[in-house]
Write a protein that holds these residues in place. Structure first.
Motif: not given
Length: 425
Positions: A172, A213, A218, A221-222, A225, A227
């Motif tokens: 990401l 992102s 962000g 955070d992903k 979590n 992701l």
């Protein structure tokens, strides 16, 4: 500042003298506005979590005033501070020299004389009259190690690892056009490795992206979590999450110091209070606050040698600084080229790299000719530093024409790559 708690206006007075009523109503609204201004308003590109601890410690100081933050992207803050709404903002806190350069050029910032030399050495020369460096950060990889262990993958350490086929669907990151901290990180890679090799690395790694992102935090955070497994980000977003046993952060081997800047706006209603807040941040007490891991940052003054964060702070400070004049000069070029090459064609890019990785795995050998097609860019190193070439990106019509030519270039490169891959079957 007096608070207006109640205004009683007789009905007969209103009927007899509407002018008196209007004047009193204006006085009431003025009082409410002033009551709300009994605070410092700080516009910042940081997340609320990244500033909460610093503000809480400041507000424990004698005679401190309340600080309210406006958390926006850099482009959003540019628009806000270019408008009349900027009159309600007192301070700007950011890691973006691009934002401060824009604000200074448009006379939105007040001069800040007398800043300590130790901090000002970290500030780009072009914004040194208005901006003050109060902390530093560095770039690296936030990794969900539990996620990678489940996939039986080793923890990556640098950009080269991110380009490996085994990290496909694990990565990401944000875009330089959406995140100035990401722009600094991308520009750092381009300057350290060189224009052409830097883009080869970025395009190779892009094949492993899950998504782009919209914000740097962000990305954090992903990954937290689950992701995504790994993402390049600035350390202050990562450090705030490291109480999570699933996460680990690793600095890039050549990570250099990325300063956090603060500036007072030209229209600040409370310039003295704003200056007092900056002086607090630069004081030994304020620098100690910034040294606390709750901020995710490092102070600008050297930490004691026995501090567990001393070694990393010194590594960041000892790396060569970015070439800021070059960064500012080609800001639009890097943003538009990244989005044209990666963001806007991410789905096709991932398909092409997946096909290439599959072919190399099947044939048990690299395919450098196809890799060269997928990592080629339509801008030469000389053009990337040529002021005449770069001028066109300040003109919308010329920039759009260039982007259209780039789109055609990347489409042609991808078609050639896919054709060669099909011929290998």
């Amino acid at each position: 500042m007096n608070k207006i708690t109640n205004v009683a206006i007789g009905e007969s007075l209103i009927m007899r003298s509407p002018l008196i009523f209007t004047a009193m109503l204006c006085l009431l609204l003025s009082g409410v506005t002033n009551a709300k201004r009994n605070e410092l308003v700080m516009a910042t590109t940081f997340s609320p979590e990244a500033t909460a601890y610093i503000i809480s410690r400041w507000q424990g100081q004698p005679q401190s005033v309340v600080i309210r933050t406006l958390n926006r992207t850099s482009s959003s803050l540019e628009q806000l501070l270019d408008s009349t709404a900027s009159e309600n903002v007192d301070l700007v806190l950011t890691s973006s020299p691009m934002l401060l350069q824009h604000l200074q050029q448009h006379q939105r910032l007040a001069n800040y004389p007398g800043a300590p030399e130790q901090s000002q050495q970290l500030v780009p020369e072009s914004i040194r009259d208005t901006a003050v460096a109060v902390a530093i950060s560095g770039f690296g990889l936030l990794i969900n190690q539990t996620n990678l262990e489940e996939k039986q993958l080793p923890l990556p350490t640098d950009w080269d690892d991110l380009a490996q086929a085994r990290y496909q669907g694990a990565l990401l990151m944000s875009s330089p056009s959406r995140s100035d901290t990401n722009h600094l990180m991308v520009e750092s890679l381009l300057q350290q490795r060189g224009w052409q090799p830097g883009w080869e690395t970025l395009l190779s790694a892009a094949g492993n992206l899950i998504t782009i992102s919209s914000r740097s935090f962000g990305v954090a955070d992903k990954i937290k979590n689950g992701l995504g497994s790994v993402g390049p980000i600035i350390d202050n977003y990562a450090n705030l999450l490291l109480d999570d046993p699933h996460l680990v952060f690793r600095y890039f081997p050549q990570a250099s110091a990325s300063p956090t800047y603060i500036a007072i706006t030209h229209n600040s209603h409370y310039p003295e209070e704003a200056r007092r807040f900056i002086q607090f941040l630069l004081s030994p007490q304020g620098q100690q606050v910034l040294a606390d891991t709750s901020t995710g940052k490092y102070p600008v003054i050297p930490l004691p040698a026995d501090n567990p964060r001393f070694a990393q702070q010194q590594k960041l400070l000892q790396q060569p600084p970015l070439n800021y004049p070059l960064l500012l000069q080609r800001q639009r070029l890097v943003q538009k080229l990244f989005d044209t090459a990666i963001s806007f064609r991410l789905s096709q890019l991932k398909d092409a790299w997946k096909a290439l990785h599959g072919a190399e795995n099947r044939l048990k050998r690299p395919l450098p000719e196809i890799r060269a097609l997928l990592t080629a860019i339509p801008v030469t190193p000389a053009q990337s530093e040529d002021p005449q070439y770069l001028k066109q990106f300040a003109v919308r019509s010329e920039a759009e024409q260039q982007v259209m030519e780039w789109q055609l270039f990347f489409q042609q490169q991808q078609r050639k790559a896919i054709k060669l891959l099909e011929e290998l079957k």
